[in-house]
Design an enzyme around this catalytic site. Structure first.
Site, mmCIF file in Angstrom:
data_model
loop_
_atom_site.group_PDB
_atom_site.id
_atom_site.type_symbol
_atom_site.label_atom_id
_atom_site.label_comp_id
_atom_site.label_asym_id
_atom_site.label_seq_id
_atom_site.Cartn_x
_atom_site.Cartn_y
_atom_site.Cartn_z
ATOM 1 N N CYS A 1 31.210 -7.035 -6.034
ATOM 2 C CA CYS A 1 31.444 -5.801 -5.264
ATOM 3 C C CYS A 1 30.188 -5.197 -4.639
ATOM 4 O O CYS A 1 30.202 -4.810 -3.465
ATOM 5 C CB CYS A 1 32.104 -4.759 -6.160
ATOM 6 S SG CYS A 1 33.617 -5.318 -6.915
ATOM 7 N N ALA B 1 19.824 0.815 -6.300
ATOM 8 C CA ALA B 1 19.620 1.243 -7.685
ATOM 9 C C ALA B 1 20.139 2.659 -7.915
ATOM 10 O O ALA B 1 20.231 3.467 -6.982
ATOM 11 C CB ALA B 1 18.132 1.180 -8.014
#
Length: 347
Positions: free
Chosen positions: A178, A305
């Site tokens: 994903c 991140a």
């Protein structure tokens, strides 16, 4: 939005996510029943809890049935992290009313998490972490027959190169992880991919640096971009590799699709960044920062991140900065759910 002082564009992922939200809505409107997604939460980690609630909200908004199975330390502080996760996966695999399974990682980390990823049935693996899907990704196999998901070994049938993004009759798209897929969709949205070029080679001419080579995000993302024609520098803590699809060795006797190859790079990170049109960072620590002064003027910077990997002045160099891709990632997961639901019921 653009900054009046001339800084680069700050692009939130919402606009990209909306495109695929409409696609999922259209699928659900045609579906005889809403698919059921099971989430398995096995730790008390804050990010995992947050993501499970985020998943629920997205499912509720779209009309997907979401069931959260809470086990291990997430259920009771006296239990160990991950206790009961394997059993919950097996139960969901065997439940005919469950169409998709996602597990909130990390749980144990490393090889033990990889083991759990392989327990999830490929018929229900909405995260695209099963070895079947990784094999297809790394070999640039984009479309599959649904029945191939039940085969214990990869297909030995030669694969025919595809000409567009529409699966041939009797086939469906292979599931992709994903987050890497979400990043690719963001790059397509902002025009990094050239639609005039042949499908499967639309990133040709672009140089990309991907910082992080994990098996969940960094390595599959680098492979996806290279398989789409880009020159990719894959940066990890102890090495830099170059990924490219351009042929370097003679054809083998068996017919493989053109796909990326990796070889060591002699360039430093600074040298890679200086020539990169796109820089993507997915380092899971708040301390790591990509130096703005090393970036190529006008590049595109994408932060994957949870903690921002770019310095606050990144838009002084970057023409476009995407600070997060989470909202696109969850839509890719639900899109994968729709593909598997269709494959199971039509295959």
């Amino acid at each position: 939005m653009a900054d009046a002082s001339g800084k680069g564009l700050l692009l939130k992922a919402d606009l990209v996510a909306d495109t695929f939200r409409d696609e999922v809505k259209a699928f659900l409107a045609r579906s005889p029943k809403p698919p059921t997604l099971v989430g398995i939460l096995g730790t008390s980690a804050g990010p995992s809890k947050f993501y499970s609630e985020f998943t629920r909200k997205q499912c509720d908004a779209l009309g997907v049935r979401f069931v959260l199975k809470v086990v291990g330390s997430a259920e009771n502080a006296e239990r160990a992290d991950g206790e009961g996760v394997e059993e919950a996966i097996i139960d969901a695999n065997e439940d005919v009313n469950v169409d998709g399974i996602m597990v909130y990682y990390p749980i144990f980390g490393g090889r033990q998490d990889h083991y759990l990823q392989q327990i999830v049935s490929p018929l229900k693996d909405v995260e695209g972490l099963h070895f079947k899907f990784h094999y297809n990704l790394y070999h640039n196999i984009r479309f599959i027959e649904p029945k191939s998901l039940t085969s214990p070994v990869p297909s030995t049938v030669p694969h025919v190169p595809v000409k567009d993004d529409v699966p041939p009759p009797g086939m469906v798209k292979s599931i992709l992880p994903c987050t890497p897929l979400g990043v690719v969709k963001c790059l397509e949205y902002i025009g990094v991919y050239n639609k005039i070029l042949t499908y499967g080679d639309r990133a040709y001419g672009k140089t990309v640096t991907v910082i992080n080579r994990s098996e969940v995000v960094g390595r599959p993302l680098a492979a996806l971009l290279a398989n789409d024609g880009a020159r990719v520098f894959s940066v990890d803590i102890d090495s830099i590799q170059e990924y490219t699809k351009r042929p370097r060795t003679p054809e083998t006797t068996r017919k493989y699709l053109p796909h990326h190859v990796a070889h060591p790079s002699q360039l430093s990170l600074q040298e890679c960044l200086a020539i990169s049109d796109v820089v993507i960072s997915a380092v899971p620590t708040a301390e790591y920062k990509v130096k703005t002064e090393w970036l190529k003027d006008g590049c595109i910077a994408v932060n994957v991140a949870a903690d921002k990997n770019f310095e606050t002045d990144v838009r002084d160099k970057a023409s476009i900065y995407i600070p997060a891709v989470g909202k696109v990632t969850i839509l890719m997961l639900l899109r994968n759910l729709c593909v598997l639901f269709m494959a199971y019921h039509n295959g």
